[in-house]
Design an enzyme around this catalytic site. Structure first.
Site, PDB file in Angstrom:
ATOM      1  CD  GLU A 152      -3.324  -0.163   0.396  1.00 65.34           C
ATOM      2  OE1 GLU A 152      -3.016   0.609  -0.184  1.00 65.34           O
ATOM      3  OE2 GLU A 152      -4.235  -0.975   0.309  1.00 65.34           O
ATOM      4  CG  ASP A 174      -5.840   0.606  -5.548  1.00 66.86           C
ATOM      5  OD1 ASP A 174      -6.893   0.290  -5.842  1.00 66.86           O
ATOM      6  OD2 ASP A 174      -5.105   0.325  -4.872  1.00 66.86           O
ATOM      7  CG  HIS A 181      -6.046  -3.239  -5.880  1.00 67.80           C
ATOM      8  ND1 HIS A 181      -6.574  -2.874  -5.049  1.00 67.80           N
ATOM      9  CD2 HIS A 181      -6.699  -4.604  -6.126  1.00 67.80           C
ATOM     10  CE1 HIS A 181      -7.606  -3.747  -4.380  1.00 67.80           C
ATOM     11  NE2 HIS A 181      -7.739  -4.879  -5.158  1.00 67.80           N
TER      12      HIS A 181
END
Length: 252
Positions: free
Chosen positions: A175, A227, A217
């Site tokens: 992330e 994203d 993603h």
């Protein structure tokens, strides 16, 4: 931010063919295709041979499953050190146990993907929700704008980050702080730190440094996420990953 990938898609059960259709003459249809007994049924030898093959196949599957999951047997689980890091320089901050699944990768699942995410929020918000058992998702790592890296799940375990069970089992999720519509959130420090992280993962597991194996993603099959978004600079990022990877030995 990733959604849970725990549930595998269910198939349609067994293949329901049309095998039960009667012939025109009731039990003795026109086809009259005799089996090896001459009565339209497989012979005893066929049953015996078929049964032996089925037993052998079951034994092979059982052996393979045992080889894959031996560490789950009582007394066989590998020892772990609380807070142990896979990426040098990362800060350990554990995700909720509800947001990942214990595994022994790459012995039970091959690791051949890195999935790049963007939080749609701050670093602090990502860490907070990954610690929340009700969230149902978490990534292995979170990268802050200043380049700081938090590790929240060990790479040998399966994180619920991609929204696809197969991809979760074979990937490491990273992330990144920020929003997909704000290119200014993707700082030089973030790109550099993330590239070092991805290069190390690729080196450890022999993952090719290309866009088939380092994906966003948005590229995960079945996802509804967008994203890392249109402002993530893939050419820049991949060049940095290749540069960092060149510094590392295989398995490094």
């Amino acid at each position: 931010m990733g959604s849970t990938g725990r549930g595998a898609g269910t198939g349609k059960g067994g293949a329901n063919g049309k095998a039960g259709a009667k012939g025109k003459g009731g039990a003795r249809g026109k086809a009259g295709a005799k089996g090896k007994d001459g009565a339209g049924r497989p012979g005893r030898r066929a049953f015996l041979v078929g049964g032996a093959v089925a037993v052998a196949g079951t034994a092979v599957l059982a052996r393979d499953e045992l080889a894959r999951f031996w560490w789950r047997l009582p007394g066989m689980e590998k020892k772990r050190v609380e807070g142990e890091l896979d990426h040098k320089g990362a800060e350990w901050t554990a995700a909720s146990r509800a947001n990942w699944r214990r595994a022994d990768r790459p012995d039970d699942y091959v690791i051949d993907r890195v999935v790049i995410h963007v939080v749609q929020g701050s670093y602090a918000s990502a860490v907070k929700v990954f610690k929340d058992p009700a969230h149902g998702a978490a990534a292995h790592y979170v990268v802050r704008k200043d380049g700081h890296v938090a590790q929240m799940i060990r790479e040998l375990d399966v994180a619920f980050h991609a929204g696809n069970r197969d991809v979760n089992e074979r990937s490491v999720g990273i992330e990144h702080e920020g929003f997909v519509d704000r290119p200014q959130d993707f700082t030089a420090a973030m790109y550099e730190a993330s590239a070092r992280l991805t290069a190390g993962i690729c080196a450890r597991y022999g993952i090719p440094v290309d866009r088939d194996h380092v994906i966003g993603h948005v590229e995960v099959p079945g996802t509804d996420h967008t994203d890392p978004g249109p402002h993530w600079d893939w050419p820049r990022y991949m060049a940095l990953v290749r540069r960092e990877r060149a510094k590392l030995p295989q398995g490094g």
